[in-house]
Scaffold this active site. Structure first.
Site, PDB file in Angstrom:
ATOM      1  N   CYS A 234      66.348 115.760  25.546  1.00 59.29           N
ATOM      2  CA  CYS A 234      66.846 115.146  26.783  1.00 59.29           C
ATOM      3  C   CYS A 234      68.036 114.237  26.453  1.00 59.29           C
ATOM      4  O   CYS A 234      68.994 114.166  27.222  1.00 59.29           O
ATOM      5  CB  CYS A 234      65.750 114.339  27.469  1.00 59.29           C
ATOM      6  SG  CYS A 234      64.150 115.167  27.496  1.00 59.29           S
TER       7      CYS A 234
ATOM      8  N   CYS B  73      64.273 124.023  29.810  1.00 60.16           N
ATOM      9  CA  CYS B  73      63.480 123.151  30.691  1.00 60.16           C
ATOM     10  C   CYS B  73      64.058 123.131  32.109  1.00 60.16           C
ATOM     11  O   CYS B  73      63.414 122.638  33.031  1.00 60.16           O
ATOM     12  CB  CYS B  73      63.404 121.731  30.126  1.00 60.16           C
ATOM     13  SG  CYS B  73      64.994 120.901  30.058  1.00 60.16           S
TER      14      CYS B  73
HETATM   15 FE1  FES Z   1      64.528 118.894  29.398  1.00 53.80          FE
HETATM   16 FE2  FES Z   1      63.967 116.365  29.608  1.00 53.80          FE
HETATM   17  S1  FES Z   1      62.567 118.004  29.581  1.00 53.80           S
HETATM   18  S2  FES Z   1      65.903 117.278  29.669  1.00 53.80           S
END
Ligand code: FES
Length: 145
Positions: free
Chosen positions: A103, A33
């Site tokens: 996360c 991400c």
């Molecule tokens: Fe990767 Fe939140 S989307 S840390």
């Protein structure tokens, strides 16, 4: 989708910033991400975390989990801080949607990375602390084609 606590910690994050001459600094990311989290810990001579601050370049849940993680480790001993797992952070935030669980892993790993740095600087071994991964994505199961 998000609990009130998540929204609160996202909109009013606690402990944002840096600690100058921190006892330990840890930076972790997730290549998938692209989010990055840096955690700063100030640890006193008795091994108690006096101060914790963070800088997160990432999604709202990453900001909220780092904010909560810093709140949870403050005032704790190193051993107690190791118990601040991603699950503990999520519970304190009244949960996260499944796609956002990673996360909270970033927050757990950032604490571990900062403690690892502290241990290395002081030439000590922290029982139960494994070398943190710089990229938590490595921990996720490989996709099967
Ligand atoms: Fe990767 Fe939140 S989307 S840390």
């Amino acid at each position: 989708m998000y609990s009130e606590k998540v929204m609160d910690h996202f909109q009013n994050p606690r402990n944002v910033g840096e600690i100058e001459n921190a006892s330990g600094v840890g930076t972790v990311g997730n290549a998938k991400c692209g989010d990055i989290m840096r955690m700063f810990l100030d640890i006193d001579e008795n091994g108690v975390i006096r101060e914790a601050k963070f800088k997160t370049f990432g999604c709202g849940a990453a900001v909220a989990t780092s904010s909560m993680a810093t709140e949870l480790v403050k005032g704790k001993t190193i051993q107690e801080a190791l118990e601040v797992t991603n699950k503990a952070v999520m519970e304190a935030l009244d949960g996260l949607p499944p796609v956002k669980v990673h996360c909270s892993l970033l927050a757990e790993e950032a604490i571990h990375a900062a403690l690892w740095d502290y241990a290395e600087k002081n030439g000590i071994v922290i029982e139960g602390l494994k070398k943190p991964k710089a990229d938590i994505n490595e921990e996720e199961p490989k996709e099967v084609y």
